[in-house]
Design an enzyme around this catalytic site. Structure first.
Site, mmCIF file in Angstrom:
data_model
loop_
_atom_site.group_PDB
_atom_site.id
_atom_site.type_symbol
_atom_site.label_atom_id
_atom_site.label_comp_id
_atom_site.label_asym_id
_atom_site.label_seq_id
_atom_site.Cartn_x
_atom_site.Cartn_y
_atom_site.Cartn_z
ATOM 1 N NE ARG A 23 6.919 21.709 2.627
ATOM 2 C CZ ARG A 23 8.227 21.977 2.593
ATOM 3 N NH1 ARG A 23 8.859 22.079 1.449
ATOM 4 N NH2 ARG A 23 8.885 22.141 3.712
ATOM 5 C CG HIS A 39 -8.414 4.277 1.036
ATOM 6 N ND1 HIS A 39 -8.592 4.234 2.401
ATOM 7 C CD2 HIS A 39 -9.630 4.566 0.517
ATOM 8 C CE1 HIS A 39 -9.862 4.475 2.701
ATOM 9 N NE2 HIS A 39 -10.511 4.698 1.561
ATOM 10 C CG HIS A 95 -5.446 -1.429 9.429
ATOM 11 N ND1 HIS A 95 -5.040 -0.796 10.566
ATOM 12 C CD2 HIS A 95 -5.961 -0.458 8.631
ATOM 13 C CE1 HIS A 95 -5.315 0.489 10.475
ATOM 14 N NE2 HIS A 95 -5.862 0.732 9.304
ATOM 15 N N GLY A 96 -1.950 -2.416 10.098
ATOM 16 C CA GLY A 96 -1.079 -2.373 11.269
ATOM 17 C C GLY A 96 0.008 -3.432 11.285
ATOM 18 N NE ARG A 134 -9.440 9.260 3.934
ATOM 19 C CZ ARG A 134 -9.949 8.646 5.006
ATOM 20 N NH1 ARG A 134 -9.506 7.455 5.364
ATOM 21 N NH2 ARG A 134 -10.871 9.231 5.729
ATOM 22 C CG ASP A 136 -3.190 4.716 0.687
ATOM 23 O OD1 ASP A 136 -3.307 4.593 -0.541
ATOM 24 O OD2 ASP A 136 -4.011 4.236 1.502
ATOM 25 C CG HIS A 137 0.829 6.546 4.624
ATOM 26 N ND1 HIS A 137 -0.184 7.481 4.744
ATOM 27 C CD2 HIS A 137 0.406 5.456 5.310
ATOM 28 C CE1 HIS A 137 -1.154 6.978 5.491
ATOM 29 N NE2 HIS A 137 -0.827 5.754 5.834
ATOM 30 C CD GLU A 194 -7.076 -0.132 1.266
ATOM 31 O OE1 GLU A 194 -7.312 0.915 1.889
ATOM 32 O OE2 GLU A 194 -6.211 -0.933 1.600
ATOM 33 C CB THR A 204 -9.503 1.887 7.366
ATOM 34 O OG1 THR A 204 -9.100 2.512 6.145
ATOM 35 C CG2 THR A 204 -10.853 1.248 7.185
ATOM 36 C CG ASN A 231 -1.838 1.156 1.310
ATOM 37 O OD1 ASN A 231 -1.430 2.287 1.074
ATOM 38 N ND2 ASN A 231 -3.086 0.924 1.644
ATOM 39 C CG HIS A 261 -3.689 9.180 1.257
ATOM 40 N ND1 HIS A 261 -4.528 8.447 0.463
ATOM 41 C CD2 HIS A 261 -3.886 8.732 2.531
ATOM 42 C CE1 HIS A 261 -5.195 7.598 1.208
ATOM 43 N NE2 HIS A 261 -4.845 7.754 2.481
ATOM 44 C CG HIS A 296 2.177 3.621 8.835
ATOM 45 N ND1 HIS A 296 2.923 3.350 9.947
ATOM 46 C CD2 HIS A 296 2.138 4.970 8.729
ATOM 47 C CE1 HIS A 296 3.292 4.487 10.502
ATOM 48 N NE2 HIS A 296 2.819 5.487 9.785
HETATM 49 N N1 PXP Z 1 -5.937 -2.915 4.387
HETATM 50 C C1 PXP Z 1 -6.848 -1.927 4.413
HETATM 51 C C2 PXP Z 1 -8.251 -2.253 4.022
HETATM 52 C C3 PXP Z 1 -6.505 -0.610 4.778
HETATM 53 O O1 PXP Z 1 -7.440 0.355 4.800
HETATM 54 C C4 PXP Z 1 -5.164 -0.342 5.093
HETATM 55 C C5 PXP Z 1 -4.750 1.046 5.437
HETATM 56 O O2 PXP Z 1 -4.934 1.875 4.353
HETATM 57 C C6 PXP Z 1 -4.236 -1.391 5.019
HETATM 58 C C7 PXP Z 1 -4.649 -2.678 4.694
HETATM 59 C C8 PXP Z 1 -2.799 -1.187 5.299
HETATM 60 O O3 PXP Z 1 -2.609 -0.833 6.626
HETATM 61 P P1 PXP Z 1 -1.199 -0.316 7.103
HETATM 62 O O4 PXP Z 1 -0.949 0.983 6.391
HETATM 63 O O5 PXP Z 1 -1.373 -0.141 8.580
HETATM 64 O O6 PXP Z 1 -0.193 -1.353 6.726
#
Ligand code: PXP
Length: 239
Positions: free
Chosen positions: A17, A42, A188-189, A44, A8-9, A69, A100, A6, A49, A211
């Protein structure tokens, strides 16, 4: 075990910026080189982002596959149906959340998610639902006739140092979902420290991790950060 990265970040940093770097498309190509099986973003509603143009650029530039996502908002579902990523993962979305926070509730009679599932599936997209590792919710996902679910690993990520209860709940939920004919993803996490016990659950076939990889890319570079996560996941699977 598929590893979807992922990014996103990477876009979060760019949006800090409002400039054009770092470029998520470049990050995606680097992650693919390092062994990612797919790229997750994702889109949003608040576009904090990832932007629409990123999704379009990724859809045409990836060598692997795009997992988009999205919340069930009709505007975002329309965009997804036009871009036609390989996979769409429906997530709950609240404007003020930092990330999320929980899985989809999937209440019976909730037409919003059912409509989004139908629209995405009609566009030829593989649909996955992001849900908590809970038997009743898995059963409702199966009733919606999606091919896949993604189990929310947030509770495990918060508690794994103290207890293995959340890990056992994940394993039980994954086995139940597989028995109901669902492909099981998780995320997630997850971090370099806590990923291996989840990666070792045989009923899970795909992990989505963002992340921790992007955080460590600051120190190691994106390619090395993905390579090290890939290695941990592969080693857990071999053990
Ligand atoms: N899965 C889903 C559905 C999420 O929304 C996210 C966070 O965007 C992730 C996985 C990834 O989570 P993390 O960024 O904590 O690895």
């Amino acid at each position: 075990m598929r590893l979807y990265v992922n990014i996103d970040h990477v876009a979060t940093l760019r949006e800090a910026r409002k400039t054009d770097e770092p470029d998520p498309v470049r990050a995606a190509a680097t992650a693919e080189r390092a062994g990612a099986d797919g790229i997750t973003v994702h889109l949003r509603e608040d576009r904090r982002h990832i932007q629409d143009a990123d999704v379009r650029a990724l859809a045409t530039s990836l060598r692997t596959v795009l997992n988009l996502e999205l919340g069930a908002a009709p505007e975002i579902v329309r965009i997804a149906s036009r871009v036609t990523p390989f996979q769409a993962t429906l997530v709950p979305e609240r404007r003020r959340e930092i990330t999320t926070e929980g899985g989809l509730m999937l209440r019976r009679g909730d037409a919003r998610v059912a409509t989004a599932v139908r629209r995405l599936a009609n566009a030829g997209i593989r649909v996955s639902l992001f849900i908590d590792p809970d038997r009743a919710t898995i059963d409702r996902a199966a009733e919606l006739r999606v091919p896949a679910i993604e189990l929310h690993t947030g509770r495990y990520a918060r508690t794994w140092r103290k207890s293995d209860a959340a890990l056992r709940a994940l394993a039980r939920a994954a086995a139940h979902a597989r028995a109901r004919g669902l492909a099981v993803h998780a995320g997630h996490g997850l971090t370099y420290e806590n990923v291996q016990p989840v990666a070792a659950i045989r009923d899970i076939e795909e992990l989505n991790i963002g992340h921790s990889i992007v955080s460590n890319a600051v120190f190691w570079g994106m390619e090395e950060a993905v390579r090290r996560m890939r290695q941990l996941v592969d080693d857990a699977r071999k053990a």
